[in-house]
Design an enzyme around this catalytic site. Structure first.
Site, PDB file in Angstrom:
ATOM      1  N   CYS A   1      13.893  10.508   6.559  1.00  0.00           N
ATOM      2  CA  CYS A   1      13.852   9.993   7.926  1.00  0.00           C
ATOM      3  C   CYS A   1      15.187  10.202   8.633  1.00  0.00           C
ATOM      4  O   CYS A   1      15.232  10.386   9.840  1.00  0.00           O
ATOM      5  CB  CYS A   1      13.502   8.519   7.885  1.00  0.00           C
ATOM      6  SG  CYS A   1      14.537   7.611   6.731  1.00  0.00           S
TER       7      CYS A   1
ATOM      8  N   GLU B   1      10.510  15.549  15.288  1.00  0.00           N
ATOM      9  CA  GLU B   1      10.828  15.378  13.868  1.00  0.00           C
ATOM     10  C   GLU B   1      10.010  16.392  13.065  1.00  0.00           C
ATOM     11  O   GLU B   1       8.786  16.411  13.152  1.00  0.00           O
ATOM     12  CB  GLU B   1      10.477  13.951  13.422  1.00  0.00           C
ATOM     13  CG  GLU B   1      10.872  13.695  11.985  1.00  0.00           C
ATOM     14  CD  GLU B   1      10.547  12.281  11.518  1.00  0.00           C
ATOM     15  OE1 GLU B   1       9.461  11.780  11.842  1.00  0.00           O
ATOM     16  OE2 GLU B   1      11.395  11.692  10.831  1.00  0.00           O
TER      17      GLU B   1
ATOM     18  N   GLU C   1      10.467   0.775  10.078  1.00  0.00           N
ATOM     19  CA  GLU C   1      11.458   1.847   9.850  1.00  0.00           C
ATOM     20  C   GLU C   1      10.730   3.147  10.134  1.00  0.00           C
ATOM     21  O   GLU C   1       9.875   3.569   9.357  1.00  0.00           O
ATOM     22  CB  GLU C   1      11.927   1.844   8.390  1.00  0.00           C
ATOM     23  CG  GLU C   1      12.545   0.548   7.910  1.00  0.00           C
ATOM     24  CD  GLU C   1      13.962   0.360   8.392  1.00  0.00           C
ATOM     25  OE1 GLU C   1      14.526   1.304   8.980  1.00  0.00           O
ATOM     26  OE2 GLU C   1      14.496  -0.730   8.197  1.00  0.00           O
TER      27      GLU C   1
ATOM     28  N   LYS D   1       0.857  -1.189   0.000  1.00  0.00           N
ATOM     29  CA  LYS D   1       0.000   0.000   0.000  1.00  0.00           C
ATOM     30  C   LYS D   1       0.888   1.232   0.000  1.00  0.00           C
ATOM     31  O   LYS D   1       1.540   1.556   0.980  1.00  0.00           O
ATOM     32  CB  LYS D   1      -0.916   0.054   1.221  1.00  0.00           C
ATOM     33  CG  LYS D   1      -2.006   1.094   0.987  1.00  0.00           C
ATOM     34  CD  LYS D   1      -2.583   1.687   2.248  1.00  0.00           C
ATOM     35  CE  LYS D   1      -1.790   2.793   2.868  1.00  0.00           C
ATOM     36  NZ  LYS D   1      -1.659   4.029   2.069  1.00  0.00           N
TER      37      LYS D   1
HETATM   38  P1  NAD Z   1       2.706   8.054   7.975  1.00  0.00           P
HETATM   39  O1  NAD Z   1       3.023   7.181   9.127  1.00  0.00           O
HETATM   40  O2  NAD Z   1       1.655   9.080   8.128  1.00  0.00           O
HETATM   41  O3  NAD Z   1       2.238   7.179   6.721  1.00  0.00           O
HETATM   42  C1  NAD Z   1       3.024   6.124   6.230  1.00  0.00           C
HETATM   43  C2  NAD Z   1       2.128   5.102   5.565  1.00  0.00           C
HETATM   44  O4  NAD Z   1       1.277   4.504   6.552  1.00  0.00           O
HETATM   45  C3  NAD Z   1       1.189   5.674   4.494  1.00  0.00           C
HETATM   46  O5  NAD Z   1       1.072   4.740   3.435  1.00  0.00           O
HETATM   47  C4  NAD Z   1      -0.128   5.809   5.242  1.00  0.00           C
HETATM   48  O6  NAD Z   1      -1.254   5.746   4.393  1.00  0.00           O
HETATM   49  C5  NAD Z   1      -0.079   4.585   6.138  1.00  0.00           C
HETATM   50  N1  NAD Z   1      -0.910   4.662   7.331  1.00  0.00           N
HETATM   51  C6  NAD Z   1      -1.325   5.759   8.008  1.00  0.00           C
HETATM   52  N2  NAD Z   1      -2.074   5.403   9.076  1.00  0.00           N
HETATM   53  C7  NAD Z   1      -2.133   4.052   9.076  1.00  0.00           C
HETATM   54  C8  NAD Z   1      -2.724   3.095   9.931  1.00  0.00           C
HETATM   55  N3  NAD Z   1      -3.427   3.442  11.001  1.00  0.00           N
HETATM   56  N4  NAD Z   1      -2.547   1.793   9.649  1.00  0.00           N
HETATM   57  C9  NAD Z   1      -1.826   1.402   8.589  1.00  0.00           C
HETATM   58  N5  NAD Z   1      -1.241   2.263   7.725  1.00  0.00           N
HETATM   59  C10 NAD Z   1      -1.395   3.579   7.975  1.00  0.00           C
HETATM   60  O7  NAD Z   1       4.081   8.680   7.502  1.00  0.00           O
HETATM   61  P2  NAD Z   1       4.329   9.744   6.354  1.00  0.00           P
HETATM   62  O8  NAD Z   1       3.876  11.072   6.858  1.00  0.00           O
HETATM   63  O9  NAD Z   1       3.791   9.238   5.048  1.00  0.00           O
HETATM   64  O10 NAD Z   1       5.918   9.703   6.245  1.00  0.00           O
HETATM   65  C11 NAD Z   1       6.725  10.433   7.101  1.00  0.00           C
HETATM   66  C12 NAD Z   1       7.262   9.583   8.228  1.00  0.00           C
HETATM   67  O11 NAD Z   1       7.910   8.424   7.729  1.00  0.00           O
HETATM   68  C13 NAD Z   1       8.310  10.301   9.021  1.00  0.00           C
HETATM   69  O12 NAD Z   1       8.112  10.089  10.395  1.00  0.00           O
HETATM   70  C14 NAD Z   1       9.597   9.667   8.581  1.00  0.00           C
HETATM   71  O13 NAD Z   1      10.657   9.752   9.478  1.00  0.00           O
HETATM   72  C15 NAD Z   1       9.181   8.278   8.334  1.00  0.00           C
HETATM   73  N6  NAD Z   1      10.116   7.613   7.426  1.00  0.00           N
HETATM   74  C16 NAD Z   1      10.985   6.691   7.935  1.00  0.00           C
HETATM   75  C17 NAD Z   1      11.914   6.075   7.118  1.00  0.00           C
HETATM   76  C18 NAD Z   1      12.879   5.053   7.654  1.00  0.00           C
HETATM   77  O14 NAD Z   1      13.440   4.306   6.876  1.00  0.00           O
HETATM   78  N7  NAD Z   1      13.103   4.982   8.938  1.00  0.00           N
HETATM   79  C19 NAD Z   1      11.951   6.375   5.768  1.00  0.00           C
HETATM   80  C20 NAD Z   1      11.060   7.305   5.277  1.00  0.00           C
HETATM   81  C21 NAD Z   1      10.138   7.915   6.128  1.00  0.00           C
END
Ligand code: NAD
Length: 493
Positions: A295, A396, A261, A186
């Protein structure tokens, strides 16, 4: 029946999602828009999937796992991965344009990721034929031969964020293909298009129906049902720490395996003996690249007090000279933030920094001159005079904002650098070998870079300590995340 997907046009046309080898609509018939964050223009609509679509995708993935895919030999999976890598190479420009248009990544940076992404696919191809168990001398009985087998965990649910759709998709799907798992991925609702293009390339390479499924939808409507689905054996998730926590809770129903991650607030430590010619641009781009939507952003910049003012002045000059604009222009170094919502969030932190008493030395505002007005642009921002307790130093931001903090001793900076709930990455700039080794050992982070940053290698493990998550991507440990270990005991007397 397989319905063909219209070409990947990015002109506002509708695209379907990919389930069981067919291009399909959501069961509800609902759709959602995705916009170019540099212009605000709708570039495509995609299905807005819900629980029923997740059911269908998981069933397709299970059928594929139990069906012909399970008979693919490691060398056949290897051949498939190599073919996918070749197709990616041939279509690399199209992939880059898709990422730039859907999530704003400057095209020059997207093009520069080729080695890493193709390297990942070819690394997994190599690993596909290198998976093996061990023979173990039975410690209690000479009459028993024992050995271990590595077996694919089964159906993997992959949930990814918007900031690196290509690399994140490959990082989730590549090891599944290498180990013999199947995937329901997804993508983020903010950037769903490149994963759909990737599905097209995988189908063209000959990935069997149902092995890779891409379901577009929101986190609440499609992500949550995937995370809690009893037919999913493992979830691999990249995203925010808060969503990671909800995924752990959702996984409890069938105790599926989870790897996470998550977010970060990574320290970069510049020692007094550092090579500033190198340290300034690398420290700057550790945060400003991808407009801070990374991230591993090195957003807490600890600088030895004796060089602090000079370093901050150089950093501010560097930030001020960066070319900001629509990422499709090859000269652009900094693109937009993903959405108006993210823009508001980052602007909130810019206000918080000033209100809490930090000194703004570069940027600090939204950019809205001329064509920039239609997009979500923020000037690369440097705050000095930041204290460890300010929100900009603790939370963050996921935007182009650096906080500079002076330090006096190594013991002090280690304590302060580790004083965070996160532990994803850390950077060190020094010419002293002993300092480099000592800090690498003492910093609580999954990756430590010395005199460099962002150096991610398919052959090296990447992941978090503490609330930055668990599990590793990259390296041999990554494949283990997709494998179960079985112990076999055979009595031979
Ligand atoms: P997010 O957690 O809002 O969303 C990530 C994904 O999860 C999206 O596909 C979203 O639709 C889905 N999602 C949201 N709520 C959900 C739920 N309740 N159940 C299942 N899936 C759900 O994150 P974002 O705003 O898209 O991305 C930014 C974040 O991602 C930052 O915190 C960043 O640090 C982190 N990030 C981490 C890494 C890493 O490798 N550690 C890499 C990239 C981004």
């Amino acid at each position: 029946m397989t319905i063909a997907q219209p070409r990947h046009l990015l002109d506002g046309s509708h695209r379907r999602m990919f389930i069981g080898g067919a291009w399909v609509e959501a069961a509800s018939g609902q759709i959602m828009e995705t916009r170019n964050p540099a212009t605000g223009v709708v570039i495509a609509t995609v299905p807005r999937a819900g629980k029923k679509d997740i059911e269908r995708a998981v069933a397709a993935a299970r059928n594929a796992f139990d069906g012909p895919w399970s008979r693919f030999k490691p060398h056949e999976r290897q051949k498939l991965l190599l073919k996918i890598a070749d197709l990616f190479e041939r279509h690399w420009e199209e992939i880059c344009v898709s990422d730039t248009t859907d999530m704003g990544l400057p095209i020059a940076r997207a093009r520069g990721n080729a080695n890493r992404v193709l390297g990942m696919l070819r690394y997994y191809a190599g690993m596909a034929t290198a998976l093996h168990g061990q023979t173990v001398e039975n410690s209690l009985s000479g009459d028993i031969v024992s050995y271990t087998r590595k077996e694919p965990v089964g159906v993997v649910g992959a949930i990814i964020p918007w900031n690196a759709p290509t690399a994140a998709s490959v990082w989730k799907i590549g090891p599944a293909l290498a180990t013999g798992c199947t995937v329901v991925l997804k993508p983020s609702e903010e950037a769903p298009l490149t994963p759909l293009l990737i599905a097209e390339l995988m189908a063209e390479a000959g990935v069997p129906d149902g092995v890779v499924n891409i379901v577009t939808g929101t986190g609440a409507e499609a992500g949550a049902p995937l995370a809690e689905h009893m037919g999913v054996d493992k979830i691999v998730f990249t995203g925010s720490t808060a969503t990671g926590q909800s995924i752990v809770r959702a996984s409890a129903g069938n105790l599926k395996r989870v790897s996470l991650e998550l977010g970060g607030k990574s320290p970069v430590i510049v020692c007094a003996d550092a090579d500033l010619e190198r340290a300034v641009p690398v420290a700057a781009m550790s945060v400003f690249a991808n407009s801070g939507q990374i991230c591993i952003a090195g957003s807490r910049l600890f600088v030895a007090r004796s060089i602090h003012d000079e370093f901050v002045a150089r950093l501010a000059a560097y930030a001020g000279a960066l070319r900001i604009g629509n990422g499709i222009d090859p000269e652009t170094e900094i693109g937009p933030l993903i959405s108006p919502r993210q823009l508001q969030r980052v602007e909130g932190y810019l206000r918080a920094g000033s209100e809490e008493g930090a000194r703004l030395v570069a940027g600090g505002t939204r950019l809205s001159d001329g064509a920039l007005a239609a997009g979500n642009f923020v000037a690369p921002t440097v705050f000095a005079g930041v204290s460890d307790t300010m929100r900009i130093a603790r939370e963050e931001i996921f935007g182009p904002v650096i906080s500079a903090l002076p330090f006096d001793t190594l013991d002090e900076v280690v304590r302060r650098a580790n004083d965070t709930p996160y532990g994803l990455a850390a950077g060190v700039f020094t010419r002293d070998l002993a300092t480099a080794h000592q800090l690498s050992r003492r910093l609580q982070a999954g990756s430590v870079w010395v005199n460099t940053y962002h150096a991610i290698d398919p052959a090296m493990p990447f992941g978090g300590y503490k609330m930055s998550g668990y599990g590793r991507e990259g390296g041999a440990e990554h494949l283990d995340e997709y494998l179960n270990t079985k112990g076999v005991f055979i009595r031979i007397d």
